[in-house]
Design an enzyme around this catalytic site. Sequence first.
Site, PDB file in Angstrom:
ATOM      1  N   HIS A  72       0.825  -1.211   0.000  1.00 34.34           N
ATOM      2  CA  HIS A  72       0.000   0.000   0.000  1.00 34.34           C
ATOM      3  C   HIS A  72       0.862   1.265   0.000  1.00 34.34           C
ATOM      4  O   HIS A  72       2.075   1.219   0.212  1.00 34.34           O
ATOM      5  CB  HIS A  72      -0.921   0.013   1.217  1.00 34.34           C
ATOM      6  CG  HIS A  72      -0.180  -0.042   2.526  1.00 34.34           C
ATOM      7  ND1 HIS A  72       0.477   1.042   3.054  1.00 34.34           N
ATOM      8  CD2 HIS A  72       0.013  -1.064   3.392  1.00 34.34           C
ATOM      9  CE1 HIS A  72       1.045   0.715   4.196  1.00 34.34           C
ATOM     10  NE2 HIS A  72       0.787  -0.564   4.426  1.00 34.34           N
ATOM     11  N   ASP A 311       3.966  -4.580   3.672  1.00 34.72           N
ATOM     12  CA  ASP A 311       5.402  -4.855   3.561  1.00 34.72           C
ATOM     13  C   ASP A 311       5.703  -6.296   3.968  1.00 34.72           C
ATOM     14  O   ASP A 311       6.578  -6.947   3.395  1.00 34.72           O
ATOM     15  CB  ASP A 311       6.226  -3.864   4.399  1.00 34.72           C
ATOM     16  CG  ASP A 311       5.742  -3.727   5.834  1.00 34.72           C
ATOM     17  OD1 ASP A 311       4.815  -4.446   6.241  1.00 34.72           O
ATOM     18  OD2 ASP A 311       6.307  -2.875   6.560  1.00 34.72           O
TER      19      ASP A 311
END
Length: 401
Positions: A72, A311
């Site tokens: 994101h 991540d």
Amino acid sequence: MEYDNDENTWRRPSIPKVERTTCQQIPKRSTSVAVVVLGLAVLSCLLGYCVLSETLPHESKTLRLVIILFRHGARTPVKTYNSDPYKNYQWPDGFGSLTNVGKLQLYELGKKFRSYYTNFILEDYYEKDVFIRSSDRSRCLMSAYTFLAGLFPPTERQMWHPEMQWQPIPVHALPRELDNIVSSTKPCKVWSEMYKEQLAAHDADPKFTELFDYLTKHTNQTLRSILDTDFLYSTLLTEQEAGLKLPDWTKTVFPSKMRTPFMLSLATLSYNESLQRFQIGPLLKEIRQYFDETAVHSNVDRTLYIYSGHDTTIVSLWRALGFEELIEPEYGASVVLELHEDVENESFFVKTFYRNNSKIEEPIELKPKFCDDPCTYTRFKDHVSKLIPDDWEAECGNTRS
């Protein structure tokens, strides 16, 4: 699907072939003049090709399927710490929300992929061609929508509002308590125990003792784990990106001394193959299924799969592909898997690419250590299959006997 017999080239049936640029015809004059003109014409074409080749989008005669996983965009802090001078700071959209910068990052990333795959991805969006899955976090869903706005701006046929260069495209997500594919937040008892053991081993490493002592003192809270360091690092990073001045005590440890334990914390979730089976195995199972369907031509329409994650999702896939280097995927980082067909040898091979953030124009091609070059799909499939549980629920210990 069709093959152009003259070039052994595959093109989507609805993609018009690009007209080739032609050089000027040679005037019918003397032989010497003709030779000069011919030379100039050839030189002009070569120079034009050289200039054009630097800006040509990705085009491959063998490409059949693309899978994109991205992190994101920029967000606000997820949490704060006891001595944080900004713990009462009023973040406009609350903790963990996508910022305007983050929206733009993913929009630009979508445009980059549109440009890169302009000869592969159709300009018009068709549901049968692409499937998008996201983590059920608002920042991931919003990132998926802004990415798609850049990837599929409405064509003239799909314009539904004269002042809006956007079209609605569905994004699918499982509730977090059920998602073992993108966010990997579905409970797994066996993974949880293994993770706690691995985390404790890293936390006990003497090389982190001094850092933990320093952070405990200055945060005014007990901080004895790389996981705690991970959250603190992320908080300081997002505050810095928001233009807030960090406390003076952070200068000696952030980002320098905190970066390694931060990256190690991300990697610990999928540190070894046993952890990877549960953390990333279900996603690998989907990837294997999509590759298999393409390889046997059972799904000739769908050529693009997109995942909007975190991540930790990027790092888990990175490690599952055999890369042990610690990485810090920035906002908009992406991993791309391409499935190619070698028509002459009636076989398939896989290419892997990585961008560490949304600013990078050209992705870096990765070379998995478990594969030769090219990486045959057979070898790729053998590797990922080792990391895919036959029954995830049962192996997790979630089912009763």
